[in-house]
Design a protein around this motif. Structure first.
Motif, PDB file in Angstrom:
ATOM      1  N   VAL A  98       0.839  -1.206   0.000  1.00  0.00           N
ATOM      2  CA  VAL A  98       0.000   0.000   0.000  1.00  0.00           C
ATOM      3  C   VAL A  98       0.878   1.262   0.000  1.00  0.00           C
ATOM      4  O   VAL A  98       1.812   1.385   0.790  1.00  0.00           O
ATOM      5  CB  VAL A  98      -0.929   0.015   1.231  1.00  0.00           C
ATOM      6  CG1 VAL A  98      -1.710   1.325   1.293  1.00  0.00           C
ATOM      7  CG2 VAL A  98      -1.889  -1.177   1.190  1.00  0.00           C
ATOM      8  N   VAL A 101      -3.863   5.503   1.554  1.00  0.00           N
ATOM      9  CA  VAL A 101      -5.300   5.232   1.649  1.00  0.00           C
ATOM     10  C   VAL A 101      -5.999   6.569   1.858  1.00  0.00           C
ATOM     11  O   VAL A 101      -5.606   7.353   2.739  1.00  0.00           O
ATOM     12  CB  VAL A 101      -5.623   4.274   2.813  1.00  0.00           C
ATOM     13  CG1 VAL A 101      -7.125   3.994   2.872  1.00  0.00           C
ATOM     14  CG2 VAL A 101      -4.831   2.991   2.684  1.00  0.00           C
ATOM     15  N   LYS A 224      -1.837   3.711   6.235  1.00  0.00           N
ATOM     16  CA  LYS A 224      -1.620   2.725   5.181  1.00  0.00           C
ATOM     17  C   LYS A 224      -1.198   1.367   5.743  1.00  0.00           C
ATOM     18  O   LYS A 224      -1.521   0.315   5.163  1.00  0.00           O
ATOM     19  CB  LYS A 224      -0.603   3.234   4.162  1.00  0.00           C
ATOM     20  CG  LYS A 224       0.807   3.430   4.699  1.00  0.00           C
ATOM     21  CD  LYS A 224       1.737   3.905   3.601  1.00  0.00           C
ATOM     22  CE  LYS A 224       3.182   4.024   4.098  1.00  0.00           C
ATOM     23  NZ  LYS A 224       4.096   4.460   3.018  1.00  0.00           N
ATOM     24  N   GLN A 228      -2.774  -2.251   4.944  1.00  0.00           N
ATOM     25  CA  GLN A 228      -1.884  -3.304   4.435  1.00  0.00           C
ATOM     26  C   GLN A 228      -2.155  -4.610   5.179  1.00  0.00           C
ATOM     27  O   GLN A 228      -2.320  -5.671   4.569  1.00  0.00           O
ATOM     28  CB  GLN A 228      -0.428  -2.888   4.614  1.00  0.00           C
ATOM     29  CG  GLN A 228       0.595  -3.937   4.193  1.00  0.00           C
ATOM     30  CD  GLN A 228       0.734  -4.062   2.679  1.00  0.00           C
ATOM     31  OE1 GLN A 228       0.691  -3.074   1.963  1.00  0.00           O
ATOM     32  NE2 GLN A 228       0.895  -5.290   2.195  1.00  0.00           N
ATOM     33  N   ILE A 232      -4.875  -6.019   2.394  1.00  0.00           N
ATOM     34  CA  ILE A 232      -3.969  -6.568   1.386  1.00  0.00           C
ATOM     35  C   ILE A 232      -3.368  -7.901   1.840  1.00  0.00           C
ATOM     36  O   ILE A 232      -3.319  -8.881   1.081  1.00  0.00           O
ATOM     37  CB  ILE A 232      -2.852  -5.567   1.049  1.00  0.00           C
ATOM     38  CG1 ILE A 232      -3.451  -4.245   0.549  1.00  0.00           C
ATOM     39  CG2 ILE A 232      -1.908  -6.161   0.003  1.00  0.00           C
ATOM     40  CD1 ILE A 232      -4.259  -4.338  -0.713  1.00  0.00           C
ATOM     41  N   ILE A 276      -7.848   2.508  -1.681  1.00  0.00           N
ATOM     42  CA  ILE A 276      -6.502   2.033  -1.320  1.00  0.00           C
ATOM     43  C   ILE A 276      -5.634   2.102  -2.580  1.00  0.00           C
ATOM     44  O   ILE A 276      -5.954   1.479  -3.602  1.00  0.00           O
ATOM     45  CB  ILE A 276      -6.547   0.587  -0.792  1.00  0.00           C
ATOM     46  CG1 ILE A 276      -7.453   0.496   0.440  1.00  0.00           C
ATOM     47  CG2 ILE A 276      -5.137   0.098  -0.455  1.00  0.00           C
ATOM     48  CD1 ILE A 276      -7.668  -0.934   0.924  1.00  0.00           C
ATOM     49  N   TYR A 277      -4.565   2.859  -2.495  1.00  0.00           N
ATOM     50  CA  TYR A 277      -3.613   2.960  -3.600  1.00  0.00           C
ATOM     51  C   TYR A 277      -2.416   2.061  -3.262  1.00  0.00           C
ATOM     52  O   TYR A 277      -1.812   2.195  -2.194  1.00  0.00           O
ATOM     53  CB  TYR A 277      -3.143   4.398  -3.790  1.00  0.00           C
ATOM     54  CG  TYR A 277      -4.257   5.363  -4.157  1.00  0.00           C
ATOM     55  CD1 TYR A 277      -4.551   5.644  -5.484  1.00  0.00           C
ATOM     56  CD2 TYR A 277      -5.010   5.989  -3.160  1.00  0.00           C
ATOM     57  CE1 TYR A 277      -5.567   6.531  -5.820  1.00  0.00           C
ATOM     58  CE2 TYR A 277      -6.029   6.869  -3.493  1.00  0.00           C
ATOM     59  CZ  TYR A 277      -6.298   7.136  -4.824  1.00  0.00           C
ATOM     60  OH  TYR A 277      -7.318   8.005  -5.148  1.00  0.00           O
ATOM     61  N   TYR A 278      -2.051   1.174  -4.175  1.00  0.00           N
ATOM     62  CA  TYR A 278      -0.939   0.255  -3.907  1.00  0.00           C
ATOM     63  C   TYR A 278      -0.189  -0.056  -5.194  1.00  0.00           C
ATOM     64  O   TYR A 278      -0.645   0.265  -6.305  1.00  0.00           O
ATOM     65  CB  TYR A 278      -1.451  -1.033  -3.250  1.00  0.00           C
ATOM     66  CG  TYR A 278      -2.312  -1.907  -4.135  1.00  0.00           C
ATOM     67  CD1 TYR A 278      -1.760  -2.999  -4.809  1.00  0.00           C
ATOM     68  CD2 TYR A 278      -3.679  -1.659  -4.301  1.00  0.00           C
ATOM     69  CE1 TYR A 278      -2.548  -3.817  -5.622  1.00  0.00           C
ATOM     70  CE2 TYR A 278      -4.461  -2.465  -5.110  1.00  0.00           C
ATOM     71  CZ  TYR A 278      -3.897  -3.547  -5.768  1.00  0.00           C
ATOM     72  OH  TYR A 278      -4.665  -4.356  -6.578  1.00  0.00           O
ATOM     73  N   THR A 295      -5.326   0.336  -7.739  1.00  0.00           N
ATOM     74  CA  THR A 295      -6.257   0.824  -6.701  1.00  0.00           C
ATOM     75  C   THR A 295      -7.296  -0.246  -6.417  1.00  0.00           C
ATOM     76  O   THR A 295      -7.611  -1.075  -7.278  1.00  0.00           O
ATOM     77  CB  THR A 295      -7.000   2.104  -7.131  1.00  0.00           C
ATOM     78  OG1 THR A 295      -7.814   1.820  -8.279  1.00  0.00           O
ATOM     79  CG2 THR A 295      -6.037   3.223  -7.434  1.00  0.00           C
TER      80      THR A 295
END
Length: 524
Positions: A98, A101, A224, A228, A232, A276-278, A295
């Motif tokens: 991540v 967020v 984040k 995670q 994730i 969520i940006y990863y 995302t």
């Protein structure tokens, strides 16, 4: 006479200006005398116990914030919601990590030209790839109820986002504004300056959008590492494989403010979003591995449980007034002399309402006039005056909810259905920005039924709010469909200012207590 009377009702309820004089002229020109009368009414407070149903089915809008003033006291409002994966049993790819967020809220804001500011950075460097660009930020002030400034400075609000650790149930469950909900990890916070903005970033090379334009919103960065580990890292785990498992695993978030004074702002709950940006490893056909931006979204929309959590701290005068009020749970019991009030407290979001009773002596006198003098009621309205103690700049309510106190019956006043096609307005206001504000409640059909058709007289219960309408037809949805759960307005009105005039005729020019204004005709 019937067409004439109907014409009078329509004109009296749809026109502005000196309506009473107009009605008298209409009936007087056709062989009937018109009479204007005012009678004092019994008025009392209704204690709603600072509680209201406030789940998603009642929330077209929600409030967040805190506000305190000396008459009604302090009010603090938090928003609690479930959230769901947009796609279950997700594949985040290989080595997903991540980057950030973002929780996006869309408060209602002021869009008038003189309220908007724009800043442009022609030399902006977009950090992902160090791309030369132009960044344009347009800023709007959020619509506020309360204190935009404290001590000459912008009222500060610190927004806090926390994990909810209680299971919130299903969307069909009834939830009330005083429901206690356990909270856990602080996911993020932001010092809120009372504005929202939109962002547009374009490349210098070809003026194309470098990223999709960010619509006008309030964006809060969240932890984040929490996401995670919570999302994730759980790839392939049962907790991400279906909605039932997920909402029991990640039970929701709460959005609140740290302060106890400032203002309340509103937003549409279903417009909130969490992204969520990863980055993960993407392997090309030639075996090259590239770290690629991705995302995933968590839905905060209507499929989730929503709750407006409201708490109050009341001053002594208000508490004392509620001690002699009628409890909403006992509203169908007879009103006793202890319930009469000279000040009426009206507040949305679970705050107090008021009750209005027409004295039996007034009804008997009017029925006698109808029987002996053949009167016909052309116009009837309840007039309520602002109390001099409510002298401030806070916006007063412009609409009210009115319901007859009939056990197990929820319906509109007869006026709202009988006169619906005649331009009828339930509430008419005057001078709302001043201490001389008045509210008129149109009750012509209701009073005609009581006097001319011998219907039973029921108390009227009045609360702050407005009725909701169908977005497709414009028709009213029903007595229970209204804005009361998130309507922040309040006002103090005059009740029974002179008990010696109990049920008597009063002078409308001098008497400022709750009163019934009548226009009726009597055949010459």
């Amino acid at each position: 006479m019937l067409p004439l009377l109907l014409m009078g009702i329509i004109m009296l309820n749809s026109c502005e200006g000196e309506l009473d004089d107009l009605g008298s002229q209409l009936v007087g020109a056709n062989g009937a005398d018109g009479y204007d009368k005012a009678f004092s009414l019994i008025a009392y407070n209704v204690d709603n116990n600072d509680v209201i149903r406030a789940d998603g089915s009642k929330l077209d809008s929600v409030r967040i914030g805190a506000f305190s003033e000396p008459v009604f006291g302090g009010q603090k409002v938090s928003y609690i919601t479930q959230l769901r994966l947009n796609k279950y049993d997700p594949d985040f790819g290989k080595n997903a990590v991540v980057d950030s967020v973002v929780l996006t809220l869309k408060p209602k804001y002021e869009s008038a030209t003189d309220s908007v500011t724009t800043s442009t950075n022609e030399d902006y460097i977009y950090p992902d790839g160090n791309v030369a660009a132009k960044k344009v930020v347009t800023t709007y002030p959020v619509s506020k109820y309360g204190k935009a400034k404290i001590g000459g400075q912008k009222a500060p609000l610190t927004i806090k986002v926390k994990e909810v650790t209680d299971f919130l149930g299903g969307v069909s469950d009834s939830l009330f504004s005083n429901k206690a909900v356990a909270e856990g990890t602080l996911l993020g916070s932001k010092a809120f300056n009372g504005t929202v903005n939109s962002v547009k970033i374009t490349k210098d090379s070809d003026n194309s959008d470098l990223i999709p334009e960010i619509s006008t919103s309030l964006r809060i960065n969240l932890d984040k590492d929490f996401f995670q580990n919570k999302i994730i890292a759980k790839q392939g785990n049962q907790v991400l494989k279906d909605a039932a498992s997920f909402i029991r695993y990640f039970r929701g978030i709460s959005i609140s403010v740290e302060e106890n004074d400032g203002y309340l702002f509103s937003m549409a709950p279903n417009n909130a979003a969490l992204t969520i940006y990863y980055k993960n490893d993407v392997t090309a056909t030639d075996g090259t591995v590239t770290r690629t931006s991705q995302t995933t979204d968590l839905s905060l929309g209507s499929s989730n449980v929503h709750l407006s959590q409201i708490s109050y701290s009341r001053p002594g005068a208000y508490t004392s007034a509620m001690n002699s009020a009628v409890n909403i749970n006992n509203i169908n019991n007879p009103v006793t002399p202890n319930n009469y009030a000279n000040k009426l407290y009206l507040q949305g979001m679970g705050g107090s309402g008021i009750g209005i009773k027409i004295p039996a002596s007034t009804i008997d006198a009017l029925r006698t006039l109808y029987k002996n003098d053949k009167i016909a009621i052309v116009s009837a309205k309840i007039r309520l005056y602002n109390d001099a103690s409510w002298d401030n700049k806070y916006q007063k309510p412009s609409s009210l909810l009115v319901q007859e106190s009939i056990k197990d019956t929820v319906r509109f006043l007869p006026d709202m259905t009988t006169l619906a096609s005649a331009g009828y307005s339930l509430i008419k206001t005057a001078n709302l920005s001043t201490v001389d504000a008045t509210y008129d409640v149109g009750v012509t059909a209701t009073i005609k039924n009581i006097v001319e058709h011998n219907y039973a007289s029921h108390d009227l219960i009045i609360n702050v709010g407005s009725y909701l309408r169908s977005s497709s037809t414009g028709a009213l949805l029903g007595q229970k469909y209204n804005t009361r759960a998130y309507n922040p307005y309040r006002v103090v009105l005059q009740g029974m200012t002179d008990t010696s005039k109990f049920g008597e005729e009063v002078d409308v020019k001098t008497y400022k207590g709750a009163q019934l204004l009548l226009i009726y005709t009597k055949k010459k």
